[in-house]
Scaffold this active site. Structure first.
Site, PDB file in Angstrom:
ATOM      1  N   CYS A   1      -4.498  -1.482  -2.020  1.00 24.44           N
ATOM      2  CA  CYS A   1      -4.685  -0.049  -2.218  1.00 24.44           C
ATOM      3  C   CYS A   1      -5.634   0.136  -3.399  1.00 24.44           C
ATOM      4  CB  CYS A   1      -3.331   0.599  -2.522  1.00 24.44           C
ATOM      5  SG  CYS A   1      -3.428   2.359  -2.903  1.00 24.44           S
TER       6      CYS A   1
ATOM      7  N   CYS B   1     -11.159   2.858   0.367  1.00 18.38           N
ATOM      8  CA  CYS B   1      -9.735   3.125   0.563  1.00 18.38           C
ATOM      9  C   CYS B   1      -9.338   2.260   1.739  1.00 18.38           C
ATOM     10  CB  CYS B   1      -9.502   4.601   0.886  1.00 18.38           C
ATOM     11  SG  CYS B   1      -7.834   4.963   1.495  1.00 18.38           S
TER      12      CYS B   1
ATOM     13  N   ASP C   1       0.872  -1.189   0.000  1.00 19.73           N
ATOM     14  CA  ASP C   1       0.000   0.000   0.000  1.00 19.73           C
ATOM     15  C   ASP C   1       0.902   1.230   0.000  1.00 19.73           C
ATOM     16  OD1 ASP C   1      -2.410   1.574   0.223  1.00 19.73           O
ATOM     17  OD2 ASP C   1      -2.042   1.791   2.352  1.00 19.73           O
ATOM     18  N   SER C   2       0.273   2.388  -0.213  1.00 19.87           N
ATOM     19  CA  SER C   2       1.039   3.634  -0.102  1.00 19.87           C
ATOM     20  C   SER C   2       1.515   3.841   1.334  1.00 19.87           C
ATOM     21  CB  SER C   2       0.158   4.817  -0.509  1.00 19.87           C
ATOM     22  OG  SER C   2      -1.030   4.824   0.272  1.00 19.87           O
TER      23      SER C   2
ATOM     24  N   GLU D   1      -5.439  10.590   8.986  1.00 17.59           N
ATOM     25  CA  GLU D   1      -5.975  10.208  10.306  1.00 17.59           C
ATOM     26  C   GLU D   1      -5.696   8.735  10.609  1.00 17.59           C
ATOM     27  OE1 GLU D   1      -6.905  12.493  12.432  1.00 17.59           O
ATOM     28  OE2 GLU D   1      -6.453  13.863  10.792  1.00 17.59           O
TER      29      GLU D   1
ATOM     30  N   HIS E   1      -7.197   2.479   3.939  1.00 13.41           N
ATOM     31  CA  HIS E   1      -6.938   3.166   5.212  1.00 13.41           C
ATOM     32  C   HIS E   1      -8.197   3.251   6.086  1.00 13.41           C
ATOM     33  CE1 HIS E   1      -3.134   4.535   3.462  1.00 13.41           C
ATOM     34  NE2 HIS E   1      -2.804   5.054   4.635  1.00 13.41           N
TER      35      HIS E   1
END
Ligand code: DGL
Length: 258
Positions: free
Chosen positions: A73, A184, A9-10, A149, A186
């Site tokens: 991702c 996403c 992932d990033s 976040e 995240h």
């Protein structure tokens, strides 16, 4: 000997997919690679991003000796999956927004897509919606500030509730929207905080378990899980290393790019 399954992932978003993989495939060795030096991917230009993703994934696949790559991702998968499959010799499993399961269960036929600004605007996403949610109204919400976040959370700090509320505020007038796709990787890390911050109750849906299931089907003979698993990062950072260790990646090293 077969290598681990590499999750890419990033940043820390792929760790939400790691959680799903651990639940479904607890014996399988995982490795983790992230391009935290170039985070966030969601606001970057497409051509640059494809070249970067290829460069980082190629280096991480070589460094880890993995038997397969999970691109954890949405921003990368909706853009570079084909290019990655052409370039790499290991199987590549992608992550795309869970539009299909969301449309499958929405009662009101109004669903939301919470993703990076890149993912909400991609033709790939438009095709997914057309194919699987043709009879639904789909409200797309770019939510790039949530990426930082989630990074804060994994680094040991509480997410900023005001940021979450601000990002979710456009849902306030949409009481008939009953399902929200976390498009996403995240965002599932923020699930509890998101549930508390949405203006009205919605069902949150992500792709983690579907990716884990697909990984189990595609990866033939992965290495068994060792005591310590490894992570590679493009921007070494002690807080990130501690965060990765909390998910089992006890050794983190810099990823060397050509
Ligand atoms: N975790 C990534 C995704 O699933 C994106 C985060 C970023 O913008 O770098 O889209």
């Amino acid at each position: 000997m077969a290598g681990p399954v590499l999750v890419f992932d990033s940043g820390v978003g792929g760790l939400s997919v790691v959680e799903a993989l651990r639940r479904r495939l607890p014996e399988v060795a995982l490795a983790y690679a992230c391009d935290n030096a170039m985070l966030p991917y969601g606001v970057r230009e497409d051509d640059w991003l494809v070249a970067r993703i290829l460069e980082v994934c190629e280096a991480a696949v070589a460094a880890s000796g993995c038997c397969g790559l999970v691109v954890a991702c949405n921003t990368a998968s909706t853009l570079a999956l084909e290019a990655l499959r052409e370039r790499l010799s290991v199987p590549v499993i992608g992550t795309v927004p869970a539009i299909k399961p969301a449309a499958g269960t929405s009662v009101s036929r109004h669903i939301g897509l919470l993703a990076t600004s890149a993912t909400v605007a991609r033709p790939y996403t438009a095709r997914l919606i057309e194919a699987f949610a043709g009879d639904c109204r789909v409200t797309r919400l770019a939510a790039d500030p949530l990426v930082a976040e989630a990074e804060r959370l994994v680094a040991g700090q509480a997410p900023d509730v005001d940021v979450l509320r601000r990002v979710l505020a456009p849902l306030a007038g949409l009481e008939d929207l009953d399902t929200l796709v976390l498009g996403c990787t995240h965002f599932p890390l923020l699930r509890e905080a998101l549930e508390a911050a949405v203006p009205h109750p919605v069902r949150l849906v992500d792709s983690g378990d579907a990716i884990a299931r697909r990984t189990g089907q595609v990866i033939a003979a992965p290495q068994r899980r060792p005591a310590i698993e490894r992570g590679w990062v493009t921007g070494p950072d002690p807080a990130l290393a501690r965060g990765l260790a909390g998910f089992g990646f006890g050794t983190t090293q810099p990823l060397v790019l050509p």
